[in-house]
Design a protein around this motif. Structure first.
Motif, PDB file in Angstrom:
ATOM      1  N   TRP A  36       0.945  -1.159   0.099  1.00  0.00           N
ATOM      2  CA  TRP A  36       0.122   0.003   0.099  1.00  0.00           C
ATOM      3  C   TRP A  36       0.845   1.302  -0.114  1.00  0.00           C
ATOM      4  CZ3 TRP A  36      -0.931  -4.429   2.739  1.00  0.00           C
ATOM      5  CH2 TRP A  36      -2.157  -5.170   2.699  1.00  0.00           C
ATOM      6  N   SER A  37       0.421   2.299  -0.716  1.00  0.00           N
ATOM      7  CA  SER A  37       1.278   3.507  -0.880  1.00  0.00           C
ATOM      8  C   SER A  37       0.997   4.302   0.649  1.00  0.00           C
ATOM      9  CB  SER A  37       1.040   4.259  -1.945  1.00  0.00           C
ATOM     10  OG  SER A  37      -0.436   4.919  -2.043  1.00  0.00           O
ATOM     11  N   THR A  38       1.845   5.315   0.869  1.00  0.00           N
ATOM     12  CA  THR A  38       1.319   5.937   2.215  1.00  0.00           C
ATOM     13  C   THR A  38       2.414   7.222   1.945  1.00  0.00           C
ATOM     14  OG1 THR A  38       1.182   6.036   4.546  1.00  0.00           O
ATOM     15  CG2 THR A  38       3.184   4.918   3.832  1.00  0.00           C
ATOM     16  N   VAL A  39       2.141   8.145   2.910  1.00  0.00           N
ATOM     17  CA  VAL A  39       2.862   9.371   2.846  1.00  0.00           C
ATOM     18  C   VAL A  39       3.461   9.615   4.645  1.00  0.00           C
ATOM     19  CG1 VAL A  39       3.077  11.788   2.573  1.00  0.00           C
ATOM     20  CG2 VAL A  39       1.728  10.625   1.061  1.00  0.00           C
ATOM     21  N   ILE A  40       4.792   9.664   4.477  1.00  0.00           N
ATOM     22  CA  ILE A  40       5.388   9.901   6.095  1.00  0.00           C
ATOM     23  C   ILE A  40       5.510  11.238   6.123  1.00  0.00           C
ATOM     24  CG2 ILE A  40       7.439   9.586   7.479  1.00  0.00           C
ATOM     25  CD1 ILE A  40       7.739   6.847   5.859  1.00  0.00           C
ATOM     26  N   ASP A  41       4.864  11.854   7.310  1.00  0.00           N
ATOM     27  CA  ASP A  41       4.940  13.408   7.494  1.00  0.00           C
ATOM     28  C   ASP A  41       6.377  13.978   7.959  1.00  0.00           C
ATOM     29  OD1 ASP A  41       2.075  13.290   7.353  1.00  0.00           O
ATOM     30  OD2 ASP A  41       1.856  13.121   9.566  1.00  0.00           O
ATOM     31  N   GLU A  42       7.032  12.944   8.555  1.00  0.00           N
ATOM     32  CA  GLU A  42       8.310  13.456   8.739  1.00  0.00           C
ATOM     33  C   GLU A  42       9.302  12.273   8.767  1.00  0.00           C
ATOM     34  OE1 GLU A  42       9.499  16.854  11.437  1.00  0.00           O
ATOM     35  OE2 GLU A  42      10.140  15.266  12.571  1.00  0.00           O
ATOM     36  N   ILE A  43      10.671  12.279   8.183  1.00  0.00           N
ATOM     37  CA  ILE A  43      11.745  11.295   8.606  1.00  0.00           C
ATOM     38  C   ILE A  43      12.958  12.382   9.094  1.00  0.00           C
ATOM     39  CG2 ILE A  43      13.479   9.940   7.773  1.00  0.00           C
ATOM     40  CD1 ILE A  43      11.415   9.024   5.580  1.00  0.00           C
ATOM     41  N   ASN A  44      13.364  11.882  10.516  1.00  0.00           N
ATOM     42  CA  ASN A  44      14.606  12.603  10.896  1.00  0.00           C
ATOM     43  C   ASN A  44      15.868  11.840  11.189  1.00  0.00           C
ATOM     44  OD1 ASN A  44      16.139  13.808  12.854  1.00  0.00           O
ATOM     45  ND2 ASN A  44      14.562  14.985  13.760  1.00  0.00           N
ATOM     46  N   ILE A  45      16.775  11.918  10.704  1.00  0.00           N
ATOM     47  CA  ILE A  45      17.912  11.111  10.982  1.00  0.00           C
ATOM     48  C   ILE A  45      18.873  12.020  11.235  1.00  0.00           C
ATOM     49  CG2 ILE A  45      19.442   9.513   9.787  1.00  0.00           C
ATOM     50  CD1 ILE A  45      17.369   8.530   7.966  1.00  0.00           C
ATOM     51  N   GLY A  46      19.525  11.926  12.614  1.00  0.00           N
ATOM     52  CA  GLY A  46      20.646  12.730  13.033  1.00  0.00           C
ATOM     53  C   GLY A  46      20.369  14.100  12.973  1.00  0.00           C
ATOM     54  N   GLY A  47      19.106  14.709  12.918  1.00  0.00           N
ATOM     55  CA  GLY A  47      18.798  16.027  12.770  1.00  0.00           C
ATOM     56  C   GLY A  47      18.632  16.490  11.332  1.00  0.00           C
ATOM     57  N   LEU A  48      18.764  15.784  10.369  1.00  0.00           N
ATOM     58  CA  LEU A  48      18.279  15.920   9.085  1.00  0.00           C
ATOM     59  C   LEU A  48      16.840  15.725   8.696  1.00  0.00           C
ATOM     60  CD1 LEU A  48      21.439  14.620   7.002  1.00  0.00           C
ATOM     61  CD2 LEU A  48      20.659  16.916   7.507  1.00  0.00           C
ATOM     62  N   VAL A  49      15.904  16.468   8.583  1.00  0.00           N
ATOM     63  CA  VAL A  49      14.562  16.219   8.527  1.00  0.00           C
ATOM     64  C   VAL A  49      14.073  16.438   7.059  1.00  0.00           C
ATOM     65  CG1 VAL A  49      12.296  17.025   9.379  1.00  0.00           C
ATOM     66  CG2 VAL A  49      14.365  17.108  10.991  1.00  0.00           C
ATOM     67  N   MET A  50      13.256  15.427   6.770  1.00  0.00           N
ATOM     68  CA  MET A  50      12.618  15.478   5.379  1.00  0.00           C
ATOM     69  C   MET A  50      10.986  15.368   5.612  1.00  0.00           C
ATOM     70  SD  MET A  50      13.721  13.273   1.884  1.00  0.00           S
ATOM     71  CE  MET A  50      15.302  13.977   2.089  1.00  0.00           C
ATOM     72  N   ASP A  51      10.341  16.283   5.056  1.00  0.00           N
ATOM     73  CA  ASP A  51       8.908  16.224   5.230  1.00  0.00           C
ATOM     74  C   ASP A  51       7.943  15.490   3.716  1.00  0.00           C
ATOM     75  OD1 ASP A  51       9.021  17.542   7.685  1.00  0.00           O
ATOM     76  OD2 ASP A  51       9.257  19.474   6.903  1.00  0.00           O
ATOM     77  N   ASP A  52       6.895  15.126   4.347  1.00  0.00           N
ATOM     78  CA  ASP A  52       5.961  14.648   3.018  1.00  0.00           C
ATOM     79  C   ASP A  52       6.834  13.792   2.150  1.00  0.00           C
ATOM     80  OD1 ASP A  52       3.954  16.025   4.185  1.00  0.00           O
ATOM     81  OD2 ASP A  52       4.629  17.939   3.083  1.00  0.00           O
ATOM     82  N   VAL A  53       7.280  12.624   2.934  1.00  0.00           N
ATOM     83  CA  VAL A  53       8.037  11.356   2.203  1.00  0.00           C
ATOM     84  C   VAL A  53       7.002  10.302   1.614  1.00  0.00           C
ATOM     85  CG1 VAL A  53       9.957   9.912   2.172  1.00  0.00           C
ATOM     86  CG2 VAL A  53       9.984  12.177   3.375  1.00  0.00           C
ATOM     87  N   ARG A  54       7.048  10.030   0.426  1.00  0.00           N
ATOM     88  CA  ARG A  54       6.229   8.724  -0.134  1.00  0.00           C
ATOM     89  C   ARG A  54       7.015   7.714   0.363  1.00  0.00           C
ATOM     90  NH1 ARG A  54       6.260   7.797  -5.581  1.00  0.00           N
ATOM     91  NH2 ARG A  54       8.286   8.650  -5.808  1.00  0.00           N
ATOM     92  N   ALA A  55       6.138   6.539   0.669  1.00  0.00           N
ATOM     93  CA  ALA A  55       6.549   5.190   1.381  1.00  0.00           C
ATOM     94  C   ALA A  55       5.565   3.959   0.863  1.00  0.00           C
ATOM     95  CB  ALA A  55       6.918   5.092   2.818  1.00  0.00           C
ATOM     96  N   SER A  56       5.991   2.954   1.198  1.00  0.00           N
ATOM     97  CA  SER A  56       5.251   1.662   0.738  1.00  0.00           C
ATOM     98  C   SER A  56       5.122   0.815   2.148  1.00  0.00           C
ATOM     99  CB  SER A  56       5.823   0.916  -0.101  1.00  0.00           C
ATOM    100  OG  SER A  56       5.835   1.491  -1.399  1.00  0.00           O
ATOM    101  N   ILE A  57       3.636   0.287   2.556  1.00  0.00           N
ATOM    102  CA  ILE A  57       3.626  -0.504   3.520  1.00  0.00           C
ATOM    103  C   ILE A  57       3.489  -1.873   2.728  1.00  0.00           C
ATOM    104  CG2 ILE A  57       2.053  -1.100   5.339  1.00  0.00           C
ATOM    105  CD1 ILE A  57       0.989   1.780   5.189  1.00  0.00           C
ATOM    106  N   LEU A  58       4.658  -2.759   3.611  1.00  0.00           N
ATOM    107  CA  LEU A  58       4.555  -4.334   3.054  1.00  0.00           C
ATOM    108  C   LEU A  58       4.342  -5.069   4.030  1.00  0.00           C
ATOM    109  CD1 LEU A  58       6.434  -2.527   0.940  1.00  0.00           C
ATOM    110  CD2 LEU A  58       7.190  -4.966   0.444  1.00  0.00           C
ATOM    111  N   PRO A  59       3.155  -6.143   4.074  1.00  0.00           N
ATOM    112  CA  PRO A  59       2.583  -6.864   5.284  1.00  0.00           C
ATOM    113  C   PRO A  59       3.642  -7.584   6.069  1.00  0.00           C
ATOM    114  CG  PRO A  59       1.622  -7.764   3.325  1.00  0.00           C
ATOM    115  CD  PRO A  59       2.501  -6.298   2.997  1.00  0.00           C
ATOM    116  N   ASN A  60       4.752  -8.246   5.492  1.00  0.00           N
ATOM    117  CA  ASN A  60       5.399  -9.303   5.828  1.00  0.00           C
ATOM    118  C   ASN A  60       7.056  -8.838   5.869  1.00  0.00           C
ATOM    119  OD1 ASN A  60       3.269 -11.149   6.261  1.00  0.00           O
ATOM    120  ND2 ASN A  60       3.368 -11.628   4.060  1.00  0.00           N
ATOM    121  N   MET A  61       7.372  -7.585   6.198  1.00  0.00           N
ATOM    122  CA  MET A  61       8.641  -7.152   5.961  1.00  0.00           C
ATOM    123  C   MET A  61       9.263  -7.446   7.289  1.00  0.00           C
ATOM    124  SD  MET A  61       9.525  -3.679   3.858  1.00  0.00           S
ATOM    125  CE  MET A  61      10.724  -3.071   5.143  1.00  0.00           C
ATOM    126  N   ASP A  62      10.723  -7.228   7.578  1.00  0.00           N
ATOM    127  CA  ASP A  62      11.281  -7.319   8.844  1.00  0.00           C
ATOM    128  C   ASP A  62      10.955  -6.086   9.471  1.00  0.00           C
ATOM    129  OD1 ASP A  62      12.428  -9.757   8.319  1.00  0.00           O
ATOM    130  OD2 ASP A  62      14.341  -8.928   7.468  1.00  0.00           O
TER     131      ASP A  62
END
Length: 149
Positions: A95-121
């Motif tokens: 399923w497609s989704t949108v992540i409002d915010e990804i923050n890695i070490g203070g680097l922030v990215m907004d409105d990021v497209r992503a996918s939801i997979l049922p059987n992932m790690d």
């Protein structure tokens, strides 16, 4: 026998060991992020999705950002369009989704497209849709990510 004991004690055999549990952006003017290589040769880094702590698995072979359904539900991500994903483990639904915010070490990215997979790690795949926003280079067991200005 001694070398196996060393590998065991050092954590070499721990699946998913993450040497980048606490990362910070370098104050080098470019805001570079330096990640140390995991024992298995991959790069992992702790970060946040919508304020929720996760472990990202850097995957240059993936175009997408992908996370499992349980984590997506926990974070409160909404499922969008349903389709098929062609993964290294075969074909699965997504399923497609949108992540409002990804923050890695203070680097922030907004409105990021992503996918939801049922059987992932549990690790979140961080593919080229995210990495394309960075110049990146690998040297001496480190991956350096510098935002494209």
């Amino acid at each position: 026998m001694g070398i196996l004991f060393y590998f065991y004690v050092s954590g070499y055999f721990e699946k998913g060991r993450n040497p980048n549990q606490r990362v910070e952006v370098l104050n080098d003017g470019d805001r570079s992020l330096v990640l140390k290589q995991s024992y298995d040769g991959h790069y992992r880094v702790s970060g946040l999705i919508n304020g929720h702590p996760v472990v990202f698995f850097i995957d240059t072979g993936s175009s997408d950002i992908a996370l499992n359904e349980e984590l997506a539900n926990e974070i409160g991500l909404r499922k969008g369009h349903q389709g098929k994903a062609y993964t290294a483990n075969g074909v699965t639904e997504q399923w497609s989704t949108v992540i409002d915010e990804i923050n890695i070490g203070g680097l922030v990215m907004d409105d990021v497209r992503a996918s939801i997979l049922p059987n992932m790690d549990d690790e979140v795949l961080l593919g080229m849709d995210y990495l394309r926003h960075f110049h990146w280079r690998q040297e001496q067991g480190e991956l350096v990510l510098t935002p494209i200005q």
